[in-house]
Motif scaffolding. Sequence first.
Motif, PDB file in Angstrom:
ATOM      1  N   CYS A  62     -48.388  37.934 -65.527  1.00 36.20           N
ATOM      2  CA  CYS A  62     -48.022  39.253 -66.051  1.00 36.20           C
ATOM      3  C   CYS A  62     -47.848  39.182 -67.556  1.00 36.20           C
ATOM      4  CB  CYS A  62     -46.738  39.759 -65.385  1.00 36.20           C
ATOM      5  SG  CYS A  62     -46.442  41.503 -65.730  1.00 36.20           S
ATOM      6  N   ASN A  64     -46.424  41.456 -69.200  1.00 35.20           N
ATOM      7  CA  ASN A  64     -45.195  42.168 -69.527  1.00 35.20           C
ATOM      8  C   ASN A  64     -43.975  41.264 -69.435  1.00 35.20           C
ATOM      9  OD1 ASN A  64     -46.078  44.648 -70.308  1.00 35.20           O
ATOM     10  ND2 ASN A  64     -46.045  45.509 -68.244  1.00 35.20           N
ATOM     11  N   CYS A  66     -40.572  42.640 -68.581  1.00 32.32           N
ATOM     12  CA  CYS A  66     -39.448  43.445 -68.109  1.00 32.32           C
ATOM     13  C   CYS A  66     -38.255  42.519 -67.837  1.00 32.32           C
ATOM     14  CB  CYS A  66     -39.819  44.173 -66.827  1.00 32.32           C
ATOM     15  SG  CYS A  66     -41.353  45.095 -66.963  1.00 32.32           S
ATOM     16  N   CYS A  69     -37.446  41.333 -64.102  1.00 30.16           N
ATOM     17  CA  CYS A  69     -38.491  40.882 -63.179  1.00 30.16           C
ATOM     18  C   CYS A  69     -38.754  39.379 -63.238  1.00 30.16           C
ATOM     19  CB  CYS A  69     -39.768  41.643 -63.498  1.00 30.16           C
ATOM     20  SG  CYS A  69     -41.136  41.165 -62.434  1.00 30.16           S
TER      21      CYS A  69
HETATM   22 FE1  FES Z   1     -42.624  44.285 -65.457  1.00 23.29          FE
HETATM   23 FE2  FES Z   1     -42.758  42.366 -63.524  1.00 23.29          FE
HETATM   24  S1  FES Z   1     -42.852  42.071 -65.696  1.00 23.29           S
HETATM   25  S2  FES Z   1     -42.317  44.531 -63.267  1.00 23.29           S
END
Ligand code: FES
Length: 344
Positions: A62, A64, A66, A69
């Motif tokens: 991923c 991202n 977050c 998560c």
């Molecule tokens: Fe955004 Fe997993 S890194 S939901």
Amino acid sequence: MTEIVEKLYRTGNISDSELKSLIETDDKCVSNLIVKCADETRQKYYGKKVFLRGLIEISNYCRNDCLYCGIRRSNKNTERYRLNREEILSCCENGYELGFRTFVMQGGEDSYFTDNFMCFLISEIKKKYPDCAVTLSLGERSYESYRRMKEAGADRYLLRHETASKELYGKLHPEEMSFEKRRQCLFNLRELGYQVGSGFMVGVPFQTTENIIEDLRFLQEIRPHMIGIGPFVPHRETPFSDKKSGTLELTLRILGILRLMFPKALIPATTALGTISPDGRELGLKTGCNVVMPNLSPVSVRKKYNLYDNKICTGEESAECRVCLEKRIKSVGYEVSSERGDAL
Ligand code: FES
Ligand code: 5AD
């Protein structure tokens, strides 16, 4: 307070202050009445049917980060994997034989899964299983990407809005992620004709009752076909490792309120709900949920797709045990539907 529940049951809507009192109630009678009304509403539209979705976790890479998560890119202590085309197709084959008529391909935001790759895969699945729905859950992508995948045959897309509060969004996500972009993605998906699923976590750090009300209002604005909510569950390798999970009671109460506000929505009893309590998903079904998403991923990768700690994924809750699953669903008075399960 029971009049407020009855009003919500009758009209599908109540004021912010009424919502606040239901969300914050510690009165068991009120909670029980929400359950009863939610179940009646669900049965009025969907009878006793529970729709199944076969979940294929195609990658835990991923881009991202977050904060909540477990597969965020900053987590260096997780073994990354991705499934190749053959592995994904073999999950579908296995799932089809087990009776699944929806495949959900979910993964982190992994640039390996280009538009070309996805479009080819989607059209292949649709060719082989024309009676099945293909659902994608691959995070934020461009309008063009969503458009191409729709054209290739994708039917549905799951993208939780995570929170409708810009302020809370900022506390849960790194600076480079944009609240407006997330919302734009949801509007794009809807415009392109996907059946759209959205949702949020209950009990995520810093969440207030007002934030939850904003989430409910946002859902009223976008009217999704599917609404996925589950408790926040901490993951040890994230900045929120020492935060508390969302509670079963609050998650169930919100599920019930959602069913009353969105009588025709598809609402899953999520894996996270089953993770915080052994009978969490059964209680969810009794509180208006009508979808279950068992795991079709290869057993070897299931533990690696660890969004949060202690995820249930090897025993009865997985797809192989269709008989156990049917038994559990029947034990609370519902029946497994063999339909694709589109929203009404
Ligand atoms: Fe955004 Fe997993 S890194 S939901
Ligand atoms: N606890 C519960 N749910 C989580 N998700 C991500 N991390 C967690 C967590 N720690 C949810 C997000 C995301 C979905 C795929 O999983 O809401 O959209």
